[in-house]
Design a protein around this motif. Structure first.
Motif, mmCIF file in Angstrom:
data_model
loop_
_atom_site.group_PDB
_atom_site.id
_atom_site.type_symbol
_atom_site.label_atom_id
_atom_site.label_comp_id
_atom_site.label_asym_id
_atom_site.label_seq_id
_atom_site.Cartn_x
_atom_site.Cartn_y
_atom_site.Cartn_z
ATOM 1 N N LEU A 128 -63.764 57.937 83.038
ATOM 2 C CA LEU A 128 -64.410 59.100 82.437
ATOM 3 C C LEU A 128 -65.372 59.831 83.383
ATOM 4 N N ASP B 203 -57.209 54.782 76.758
ATOM 5 C CA ASP B 203 -56.978 53.498 77.424
ATOM 6 C C ASP B 203 -55.590 52.933 77.129
ATOM 7 N N ARG C 123 -60.901 55.453 79.685
ATOM 8 C CA ARG C 123 -62.359 55.444 79.522
ATOM 9 C C ARG C 123 -63.061 54.978 80.796
ATOM 10 N N VAL D 299 -67.799 56.503 72.202
ATOM 11 C CA VAL D 299 -67.178 57.375 73.199
ATOM 12 C C VAL D 299 -67.976 58.666 73.350
ATOM 13 N N GLN E 68 -71.077 58.047 75.351
ATOM 14 C CA GLN E 68 -70.770 57.917 76.776
ATOM 15 C C GLN E 68 -70.512 59.282 77.397
ATOM 16 N N PHE F 183 -59.899 63.080 73.563
ATOM 17 C CA PHE F 183 -59.966 61.642 73.801
ATOM 18 C C PHE F 183 -59.243 60.949 72.648
#
Length: 214
Positions: free
Chosen positions: A51, A32, A48, A76, A79, A6
Motif C-alpha cells: 500500500l 491480498d 495491503r 484498511v 492504514q 480496495f
C-alpha cells in the motif's frame, strides 16, 4: 474522478458497478487474495503489504474500501489515512438524495437507495441496494445498511453497526454501536451497543464480547 478500490469480493463487484454507473475512472484494485494481473478488466495494483508504494504512485486517485466487514474496513481505511490517501464519496446515479443530506468520505450509496431530507451519513458507511433512510436520520461511521433496509425518520444508527437485509425501524429509535440487527427484524425500541437483535419485534438474543466487536 479516478478511483482505486480496495477489495475483490462480492461487495467490491457492486462497488465497481457503482463506480462505472457514476462514470468515474477505475484506476485499479488492491487485494491480498487476488494474484492475477487483472480483476474484472481492472488492473490489480498490489496487496495491503504494498500500500505505501501504491498510495505514493497514485496521489491523484481517491479510494473506496470495498469490504463488508466493519472492523476490517476500519483497519484498511485507517492504514490508508496514515499514508495520506484520500477517499471518494460514491453515489449511484439512480439513488435519490434529498435536500440537506450529508454523506461522509469513503461511503457508498448503492443503486436505488433513498436518503431523505437532512440525513447524515458518516464515513466509510455502506447504504446498500434499495435501502431507504428517512428524514433526519443519523448514520454513523462504518455502518452497513443491507439491501432493502427501511429506516423511518429521526433514527440513529451508531458506529459499525450492521442491519441485515430487509430490517426496518419505527421513528426515533437508537441502535447502538457494533450491534447487529438480523434480516427482516423490526426495531420498535432502542437497541443497545454490542448485541445481536432479531425478530419481529426485534429482541436481543446475544451480547457480544467487546473484544470481538471492536
Amino acid at each position: 474522478m479516478s478511483i482505486i478500490i480496495f477489495g475483490t469480493g462480492g461487495h467490491a463487484k457492486v462497488v465497481l458497478d457503482t463506480v462505472n454507473a457514476a462514470q468515474h475512472e477505475v484506476r485499479g484494485v488492491v487485494d491480498d487474495r487476488w494474484s492475477l494481473p487483472v480483476w474484472r478488466d481492472v488492473p490489480h495494483l498490489g496487496s495491503r503489504l504494498t500500500l505505501p508504494n501504491i498510495v505514493a504512485m497514485h496521489t491523484d486517485a481517491a479510494w473506496i474500501v470495498a469490504i463488508g466487514d466493519a472492523e476490517i474496513r476500519r483497519q484498511v481505511a485507517t492504514q490508508l489515512e496514515s499514508l495520506g490517501a484520500v477517499f471518494a464519496t460514491l453515489i449511484h446515479p439512480t439513488a435519490i438524495i434529498g435536500t440537506g443530506v450529508q454523506v461522509g468520505s469513503g461511503s457508498v450509496v448503492m443503486a436505488g437507495a433513498i436518503l431523505q431530507a437532512d440525513v447524515q451519513v458518516g464515513r466509510h458507511t455502506i447504504i446498500n441496494t434499495s435501502s431507504t433512510v428517512d428524514h433526519d436520520c443519523r448514520i454513523a461511521d462504518y455502518v452497513h445498511l443491507s439491501p432493502g433496509v427501511r429506516l423511518a425518520g429521526d433514527v440513529c444508527v451508531e458506529e459499525a453497526t450492521h442491519l441485515g437485509i430487509g430490517a426496518c425501524s419505527i421513528p426515533g429509535v437508537r441502535i447502538g454501536r457494533y450491534s447487529t440487527v438480523g434480516a427482516g427484524a423490526v426495531v420498535i425500541e432502542d437497541i443497545p451497543s454490542h448485541v445481536v437483535a432479531v425478530g419481529c419485534p426485534a429482541k436481543i438474543v446475544k451480547r457480544k464480547e467487546k473484544n470481538d466487536a471492536d
